[in-house]
Design a protein around this motif. Structure first.
Motif, PDB file in Angstrom:
ATOM      1  N   LEU A 126      -9.465  -1.095  -1.305  1.00 45.32           N
ATOM      2  CA  LEU A 126      -9.106  -2.498  -1.078  1.00 45.32           C
ATOM      3  C   LEU A 126      -9.187  -2.858   0.408  1.00 45.32           C
ATOM      4  N   PHE A 127      -9.314  -1.834   1.251  1.00 40.41           N
ATOM      5  CA  PHE A 127      -9.389  -2.084   2.687  1.00 40.41           C
ATOM      6  C   PHE A 127     -10.843  -2.313   3.102  1.00 40.41           C
ATOM      7  N   SER A 128     -11.339  -3.483   2.721  1.00 36.81           N
ATOM      8  CA  SER A 128     -12.632  -3.985   3.165  1.00 36.81           C
ATOM      9  C   SER A 128     -12.396  -5.395   3.694  1.00 36.81           C
ATOM     10  N   LYS A 129     -13.281  -5.867   4.539  1.00 42.34           N
ATOM     11  CA  LYS A 129     -13.098  -7.196   5.129  1.00 42.34           C
ATOM     12  C   LYS A 129     -12.980  -8.269   4.050  1.00 42.34           C
ATOM     13  N   LYS A 130     -13.810  -8.162   3.031  1.00 41.64           N
ATOM     14  CA  LYS A 130     -13.818  -9.169   1.969  1.00 41.64           C
ATOM     15  C   LYS A 130     -12.532  -9.144   1.162  1.00 41.64           C
ATOM     16  N   LYS A 131     -12.082  -7.964   0.776  1.00 41.22           N
ATOM     17  CA  LYS A 131     -10.917  -7.853  -0.100  1.00 41.22           C
ATOM     18  C   LYS A 131      -9.606  -8.143   0.624  1.00 41.22           C
ATOM     19  N   LEU A 132      -9.519  -7.774   1.905  1.00 49.55           N
ATOM     20  CA  LEU A 132      -8.281  -8.004   2.654  1.00 49.55           C
ATOM     21  C   LEU A 132      -8.043  -9.476   2.956  1.00 49.55           C
ATOM     22  N   LYS A 133      -9.108 -10.271   2.955  1.00 50.38           N
ATOM     23  CA  LYS A 133      -8.988 -11.692   3.300  1.00 50.38           C
ATOM     24  C   LYS A 133      -8.022 -12.446   2.395  1.00 50.38           C
ATOM     25  N   GLN A 134      -7.854 -11.973   1.160  1.00 50.75           N
ATOM     26  CA  GLN A 134      -7.003 -12.693   0.212  1.00 50.75           C
ATOM     27  C   GLN A 134      -5.512 -12.482   0.452  1.00 50.75           C
ATOM     28  N   PHE A 150       0.850  -1.192   0.000  1.00 54.45           N
ATOM     29  CA  PHE A 150       0.000   0.000   0.000  1.00 54.45           C
ATOM     30  C   PHE A 150       0.889   1.246   0.000  1.00 54.45           C
ATOM     31  N   THR A 151       0.709   2.142  -0.972  1.00 56.69           N
ATOM     32  CA  THR A 151       1.621   3.272  -1.153  1.00 56.69           C
ATOM     33  C   THR A 151       0.893   4.622  -1.216  1.00 56.69           C
ATOM     34  N   LYS A 152      -0.313   4.682  -0.683  1.00 52.73           N
ATOM     35  CA  LYS A 152      -1.069   5.932  -0.730  1.00 52.73           C
ATOM     36  C   LYS A 152      -0.426   6.994   0.170  1.00 52.73           C
ATOM     37  N   THR A 153      -0.403   8.238  -0.305  1.00 55.47           N
ATOM     38  CA  THR A 153       0.122   9.350   0.483  1.00 55.47           C
ATOM     39  C   THR A 153      -0.858  10.513   0.441  1.00 55.47           C
ATOM     40  N   SER A 154      -1.027  11.150   1.607  1.00 58.22           N
ATOM     41  CA  SER A 154      -1.792  12.397   1.633  1.00 58.22           C
ATOM     42  C   SER A 154      -0.921  13.518   2.189  1.00 58.22           C
ATOM     43  N   GLY A 155       0.341  13.170   2.478  1.00 60.02           N
ATOM     44  CA  GLY A 155       1.338  14.142   2.911  1.00 60.02           C
ATOM     45  C   GLY A 155       2.498  14.105   1.944  1.00 60.02           C
ATOM     46  N   VAL A 190      -4.761   8.101   5.319  1.00 60.42           N
ATOM     47  CA  VAL A 190      -4.924   7.339   4.083  1.00 60.42           C
ATOM     48  C   VAL A 190      -6.135   6.405   4.082  1.00 60.42           C
ATOM     49  N   LEU A 191      -6.786   6.230   5.236  1.00 60.86           N
ATOM     50  CA  LEU A 191      -7.966   5.361   5.326  1.00 60.86           C
ATOM     51  C   LEU A 191      -9.108   6.093   6.021  1.00 60.86           C
ATOM     52  N   ASN A 192     -10.341   5.837   5.562  1.00 60.43           N
ATOM     53  CA  ASN A 192     -11.492   6.401   6.263  1.00 60.43           C
ATOM     54  C   ASN A 192     -11.908   5.461   7.402  1.00 60.43           C
ATOM     55  N   GLU A 251       3.406 -13.418  -3.944  1.00 59.92           N
ATOM     56  CA  GLU A 251       2.827 -12.595  -5.011  1.00 59.92           C
ATOM     57  C   GLU A 251       2.568 -11.183  -4.497  1.00 59.92           C
ATOM     58  N   VAL A 252       3.034 -10.190  -5.240  1.00 63.94           N
ATOM     59  CA  VAL A 252       2.954  -8.799  -4.797  1.00 63.94           C
ATOM     60  C   VAL A 252       1.924  -8.018  -5.608  1.00 63.94           C
ATOM     61  N   THR A 253       1.042  -7.314  -4.910  1.00 63.05           N
ATOM     62  CA  THR A 253       0.100  -6.384  -5.529  1.00 63.05           C
ATOM     63  C   THR A 253       0.341  -5.010  -4.928  1.00 63.05           C
ATOM     64  N   GLN A 254       0.613  -4.024  -5.766  1.00 65.25           N
ATOM     65  CA  GLN A 254       0.833  -2.651  -5.290  1.00 65.25           C
ATOM     66  C   GLN A 254      -0.401  -1.811  -5.584  1.00 65.25           C
ATOM     67  N   THR A 255      -0.782  -0.968  -4.622  1.00 66.55           N
ATOM     68  CA  THR A 255      -1.957  -0.131  -4.834  1.00 66.55           C
ATOM     69  C   THR A 255      -1.878   1.156  -4.019  1.00 66.55           C
ATOM     70  N   GLU A 256      -2.533   2.193  -4.532  1.00 64.80           N
ATOM     71  CA  GLU A 256      -2.792   3.414  -3.768  1.00 64.80           C
ATOM     72  C   GLU A 256      -4.293   3.513  -3.452  1.00 64.80           C
ATOM     73  N   ASP A 257      -5.026   2.486  -3.825  1.00 64.69           N
ATOM     74  CA  ASP A 257      -6.477   2.475  -3.695  1.00 64.69           C
ATOM     75  C   ASP A 257      -6.906   1.970  -2.320  1.00 64.69           C
TER      76      ASP A 257
END
Length: 240
Positions: A68-76, A31-36, A89-91, A59-65
């Motif tokens: 993806l931080f939902s219970k369903k999506k993080l499980k993988q 996870f590479t999201k920045t707000s600063g 970076v997260l609500n 296996e590596v997945t890079q995202t600023e999105d």
């Protein structure tokens, strides 16, 4: 008939267990999201972790999105890495999903500016292990190895001389296990004194956490000692 039923029950139980076994390479979310501040080294860091993944079967997945931080999506994912994230970076719902992920046995790894993230979320501060205070100008400094058996440090010498941007920390979690200590006498601007942790690990709220304060410069990700340090942290988080 009873024997047949017993065999069927055992078969079904084994089948259910098998569905919980990770098939194929373990999955790591970077996870590479920045707000600063946005680090120019993020691209180099992602590339280094991807190379480590190819060589070490994850296996590596890079995202600023942050979606993806939902219970369903993080499980993988077996590990979530905050690579030079900054700011908020997260609500709230995404924070709750990430807390649930850790509490269910997920792993977290923070690199450098991960401690410069989510200052208004105390749970995250405890997870990452400390918060960023400030830093002096980039410099060469000496790092003392405190743990010679951990996967992230056993390859290092007792004293490691490295050039980077050295963070001072606040709100340090007293439960962290310090791996590397920064020698403030070898550079100018340190504020944590004799005990200045710069890499650590701990178990927190059901999951594993690893943090390294190194990794500001792009050049760091080409240094063999640092790349092996990163790999050791990843392997610890993957419970290998």
């Amino acid at each position: 008939m009873k024997k047949i039923l017993t065999v069927l029950i055992v078969f079904l139980m084994l089948s259910c267990k098998a569905t919980n076994v990770i098939e194929g390479p373990e999955k790591v979310l970077v996870f590479t999201k920045t707000s600063g501040y946005h680090h120019k080294s993020i691209e180099a860091g992602v590339k280094a972790i991807e190379e480590l993944g190819l060589k070490n079967n994850f296996e590596v997945t890079q995202t600023e999105d942050s979606e993806l931080f939902s219970k369903k999506k993080l499980k993988q994912y077996q590990l979530v890495i905050f690579l030079n994230t900054t700011g908020d970076v997260l609500n709230t719902s995404q924070e709750q999903a990430f807390e649930a992920y850790i509490k269910s046995g997920g792993s977290f790894m923070g690199v450098h500016a991960a401690t410069d993230t989510e200052f208004e979320w105390p749970w995250f501060g405890k997870l990452v292990g400390a918060y960023f205070l400030d830093h002096p100008k980039q410099a060469t400094a000496t790092i003392t190895r405190l743990n010679s058996t951990h996967l992230s440090t056993k390859h290092l010498q007792e004293q490691w001389i490295h050039f980077d941007e050295w963070y001072n920390f606040k709100s340090i979690n007293q439960d962290i296990n310090v791996l590397l200590n920064l020698d403030e006498s070898t550079y100018e601007g340190g504020k944590n004194g004799i005990n200045h942790p710069i890499a650590w690990y701990h178990e927190f709220d059901g999951g594993r956490s690893f943090y390294t304060g190194l990794g500001h410069t792009s050049e760091s990700y080409e240094v063999p000692e640092f790349k092996q340090h990163l790999l050791g942290g990843i392997l610890y988080c993957l419970k290998r």
